[in-house]
Design an enzyme around this catalytic site. Structure first.
Site, PDB file in Angstrom:
ATOM      1  N   ASP A  13      32.602  35.157  53.051  1.00 23.02           N
ATOM      2  CA  ASP A  13      31.303  35.796  53.314  1.00 23.02           C
ATOM      3  C   ASP A  13      31.134  36.223  54.768  1.00 23.02           C
ATOM      4  O   ASP A  13      30.027  36.228  55.302  1.00 23.02           O
ATOM      5  CB  ASP A  13      30.131  34.869  52.916  1.00 23.02           C
ATOM      6  CG  ASP A  13      30.294  34.340  51.522  1.00 23.02           C
ATOM      7  OD1 ASP A  13      30.628  35.131  50.640  1.00 23.02           O
ATOM      8  OD2 ASP A  13      30.116  33.120  51.314  1.00 23.02           O
ATOM      9  N   LYS A  16      33.562  40.993  55.271  1.00 22.54           N
ATOM     10  CA  LYS A  16      34.827  41.750  55.237  1.00 22.54           C
ATOM     11  C   LYS A  16      34.627  43.128  54.600  1.00 22.54           C
ATOM     12  O   LYS A  16      35.211  44.107  55.058  1.00 22.54           O
ATOM     13  CB  LYS A  16      35.884  40.990  54.422  1.00 22.54           C
ATOM     14  CG  LYS A  16      36.307  39.692  55.042  1.00 22.54           C
ATOM     15  CD  LYS A  16      37.264  38.945  54.148  1.00 22.54           C
ATOM     16  CE  LYS A  16      36.621  38.395  52.887  1.00 22.54           C
ATOM     17  NZ  LYS A  16      35.599  37.366  53.083  1.00 22.54           N
ATOM     18  N   ASN A  38      35.340  35.890  41.747  1.00 26.18           N
ATOM     19  CA  ASN A  38      34.619  34.880  42.536  1.00 26.18           C
ATOM     20  C   ASN A  38      34.155  35.514  43.834  1.00 26.18           C
ATOM     21  O   ASN A  38      33.227  35.046  44.486  1.00 26.18           O
ATOM     22  CB  ASN A  38      35.502  33.650  42.831  1.00 26.18           C
ATOM     23  CG  ASN A  38      36.885  33.991  43.370  1.00 26.18           C
ATOM     24  OD1 ASN A  38      37.324  35.145  43.323  1.00 26.18           O
ATOM     25  ND2 ASN A  38      37.598  33.001  43.861  1.00 26.18           N
ATOM     26  N   GLY A  40      32.518  38.380  46.364  1.00 29.15           N
ATOM     27  CA  GLY A  40      31.385  39.291  46.319  1.00 29.15           C
ATOM     28  C   GLY A  40      31.354  40.054  47.617  1.00 29.15           C
ATOM     29  O   GLY A  40      31.099  39.474  48.665  1.00 29.15           O
ATOM     30  N   HIS A  41      31.683  41.326  47.574  1.00 26.12           N
ATOM     31  CA  HIS A  41      31.671  42.129  48.793  1.00 26.12           C
ATOM     32  C   HIS A  41      30.492  43.103  48.738  1.00 26.12           C
ATOM     33  O   HIS A  41      30.400  43.924  47.841  1.00 26.12           O
ATOM     34  CB  HIS A  41      33.004  42.877  48.948  1.00 26.12           C
ATOM     35  CG  HIS A  41      34.144  41.951  49.210  1.00 26.12           C
ATOM     36  ND1 HIS A  41      35.456  42.322  49.143  1.00 26.12           N
ATOM     37  CD2 HIS A  41      34.154  40.648  49.549  1.00 26.12           C
ATOM     38  CE1 HIS A  41      36.226  41.273  49.434  1.00 26.12           C
ATOM     39  NE2 HIS A  41      35.455  40.249  49.675  1.00 26.12           N
ATOM     40  N   GLN A 224      37.409  35.876  49.996  1.00 24.65           N
ATOM     41  CA  GLN A 224      37.182  34.512  50.490  1.00 24.65           C
ATOM     42  C   GLN A 224      37.597  34.417  51.973  1.00 24.65           C
ATOM     43  O   GLN A 224      37.534  35.425  52.664  1.00 24.65           O
ATOM     44  CB  GLN A 224      37.916  33.457  49.646  1.00 24.65           C
ATOM     45  CG  GLN A 224      37.327  33.253  48.266  1.00 24.65           C
ATOM     46  CD  GLN A 224      37.851  34.228  47.223  1.00 24.65           C
ATOM     47  OE1 GLN A 224      39.029  34.519  47.179  1.00 24.65           O
ATOM     48  NE2 GLN A 224      36.989  34.729  46.388  1.00 24.65           N
TER      49      GLN A 224
HETATM   50  P1  IMP Z   1      36.316  29.133  43.035  1.00 25.73           P
HETATM   51  O1  IMP Z   1      36.997  30.168  43.861  1.00 25.73           O
HETATM   52  O2  IMP Z   1      35.275  29.719  42.105  1.00 25.73           O
HETATM   53  O3  IMP Z   1      37.277  28.226  42.330  1.00 25.73           O
HETATM   54  O4  IMP Z   1      35.489  28.174  44.027  1.00 25.73           O
HETATM   55  C1  IMP Z   1      36.123  27.305  44.947  1.00 25.73           C
HETATM   56  C2  IMP Z   1      35.376  27.256  46.272  1.00 25.73           C
HETATM   57  O5  IMP Z   1      35.492  28.526  46.927  1.00 25.73           O
HETATM   58  C3  IMP Z   1      33.884  26.989  46.127  1.00 25.73           C
HETATM   59  O6  IMP Z   1      33.445  26.206  47.215  1.00 25.73           O
HETATM   60  C4  IMP Z   1      33.262  28.373  46.207  1.00 25.73           C
HETATM   61  O7  IMP Z   1      31.941  28.345  46.669  1.00 25.73           O
HETATM   62  C5  IMP Z   1      34.200  29.027  47.225  1.00 25.73           C
HETATM   63  N1  IMP Z   1      34.246  30.487  47.101  1.00 25.73           N
HETATM   64  C6  IMP Z   1      34.883  31.210  46.144  1.00 25.73           C
HETATM   65  N2  IMP Z   1      34.714  32.527  46.354  1.00 25.73           N
HETATM   66  C7  IMP Z   1      33.979  32.642  47.464  1.00 25.73           C
HETATM   67  C8  IMP Z   1      33.511  33.770  48.211  1.00 25.73           C
HETATM   68  O8  IMP Z   1      33.741  34.951  47.896  1.00 25.73           O
HETATM   69  N3  IMP Z   1      32.791  33.465  49.337  1.00 25.73           N
HETATM   70  C9  IMP Z   1      32.549  32.191  49.729  1.00 25.73           C
HETATM   71  N4  IMP Z   1      32.980  31.125  49.073  1.00 25.73           N
HETATM   72  C10 IMP Z   1      33.677  31.341  47.951  1.00 25.73           C
END
Ligand code: IMP
Length: 428
Positions: A13, A16, A38, A40-41, A224
């Site tokens: 977050d 990017k 997972n 979100g841009h 991420q």
């Molecule tokens: P997962 O990727 O859904 O398995 O989540 C694993 C960890 O990564 C969790 O703490 C999520 O909140 C974090 N996470 C996954 N995708 C993002 C993102 O795009 N931004 C911030 N944190 C993320």
């Protein structure tokens, strides 16, 4: 063959999408190489706030080729929804999006398992996005995953789903006490999605390689952030892929010689979603102010993000792990209006000063931040059009980050709109 990697230097977050959107205007191709929906841009164009999860942010620039690399995990239903969402704005996706035939699929049982495993972890919950990311990567490592190329062979796809359901339903029913899945609806909905995406599926490595050999400009867009990397992040509070620069080679299916430089995107402060230690977290009013002003709520899940001061110990680690060539600082406007801003320059742990980011989360959770305080700058700077007109204290803050990390700042942003950013070093 210019190849630039843009990665998140914190816990995701960092903004990017904003930097990629800027650089994409001069790139020929934008490639995503890990993670799935997972991510979100958020990118704001002509007052429209686009939220992208799977498709590279470069899609918002007409004519650019966008790639979903082999290292990603794809929920085909979510992908079709995203294509339709963009097409709803008149954006031509189908002729420009290339989807790797080697990427793995997220299946409905991955999403359910993500949920029930989280629930069963109790205290040890990670706070995943529940999009099935972890279980899909588990299946890939277990060598039972289903890939995009399998989806294009209906009979084989059906067999693979059948084999997987035999195993998954046992686990879902006997371990977690939930209802298993029927094969029929999965096959029907996935093959329907396959029809929609099949013309975009290809061997993306060959396309990237060709572009590179023809001196085209390629941007690799990380999702991420560094501290969420499964190897180098704050394990186990991480995602299941490799958001670091090293992840590009595997996830885009290219060799390291195709990469020229790496830009680490750093938010002017730190945020984190999900669980895990966070030394500079602000649990006071300042944290709330930053959250509200910076609109720090998850793009994918809507969850409030934990907010804190900028952490240089963590950034120095990100510099090393990614071999950062440059830094891009985002959201400097959010800190405007604070009397003082703080930067964490070290940790106090059991009476000693630590400047290296620890592997042990037990150590990290006992670290007390050591701060350097700097004077703040005024609010309402987002409409400034020239770097020279930026508040002096903000410039000092940027120089301080450069000095403490030893990495040149190449780009800064002071607002979500395209025109609210300044390029300090020309990257492409
Ligand atoms: P997962 O990727 O859904 O398995 O989540 C694993 C960890 O990564 C969790 O703490 C999520 O909140 C974090 N996470 C996954 N995708 C993002 C993102 O795009 N931004 C911030 N944190 C993320």
């Amino acid at each position: 063959m210019p190849g630039i990697v843009v990665i998140g230097a914190q816990w995701g977050d960092e903004g990017k999408g904003r930097i990629v959107d800027y650089l994409a205007s001069r790139a020929d191709m934008v490639v995503r190489y890990q993670g799935g929906n997972n991510a979100g841009h958020t990118v704001e164009v002509n007052d429209i706030r686009f939220k992208l999860h799977l498709i590279p942010s470069g899609i918002l620039h007409p004519g650019k080729i966008c790639v979903i690399g082999n290292g990603m995990v794809i929920d085909p239903i979510a992908l079709v929804d995203e294509i339709m969402y963009l097409e709803g704005y008149g954006i031509d996706v189908k002729s420009r999006l290339k989807i790797s035939d080697r990427a793995h699929l997220i299946m409905p049982y991955h999403k359910l398992l993500d949920e029930v495993i989280e629930e069963h972890k109790g205290e040890l919950q990670l706070g995943t996005t529940r999009r099935g990311i972890g279980p899909a990567y588990v299946d890939k490592a277990e060598r039972i995953g289903i890939r995009v190329c399998d989806l294009l062979e209906p009979k084989y796809f059906e067999e693979k789903v059948e084999q997987n359901l035999r195993m998954k339903n046992e686990i879902i029913q006997k371990v977690y006490g939930k209802k298993g899945f029927e094969k029929g609806p999965i096959i029907e909905s996935y093959l329907k999605a396959a029809e929609q995406i099949k013309d975009m599926v290809c061997d993306t490595t060959s396309i990237i390689y060709e572009f590179s050999k023809n001196d085209k400009k390629i941007l690799y867009e990380g999702a991420q952030g560094t501290l969420l990397d499964v190897d180098l992040g704050t394990y186990p509070y991480v995602t299941s892929s490799h958001p670091i620069a090293g992840g590009v080679c595997i996830g885009a299916g290219i060799g390291p010689t195709l990469i020229d430089s790496v830009v680490g995107v750093v938010k002017a402060y730190t945020t984190r979603v999900g669980k895990g230690p966070f030394p500079t977290e602000l649990l006071d009013k300042t944290g709330d102010i930053i959250r509200e002003k910076g609109y720090e709520y998850g793009t994918t899940t809507g969850r409030p993000r934990r907010c804190g001061w900028l952490d240089i110990v963590m950034l120095r680690y990100a510099v090393k792990v990614n071999g950062l060539s440059y830094i891009a600082i985002t959201k400097l406007d959010t800190l405007g209006g604070l009397e003082k801003v703080k930067i964490c320059i070290g940790y106090k742990y059991k009476g000693k000063t630590i400047t290296d980011f620890p592997a042990s989360l037990n150590v990290l959770s006992e670290c007390e931040p050591i701060y350097e305080e700097l004077p703040g700058w005024e609010e309402g700077i987002s409409d400034i059009k020239r770097v020279e007109e930026l508040p002096e204290n903000l410039i000092k803050y940027i120089y301080k980050i450069e000095e403490l990390t030893g990495v040149k700042v190449a780009f800064i942003s002071i607002g979500p709109k395209r025109e609210q950013g300044f390029e300090i070093v020309k990257l492409f």
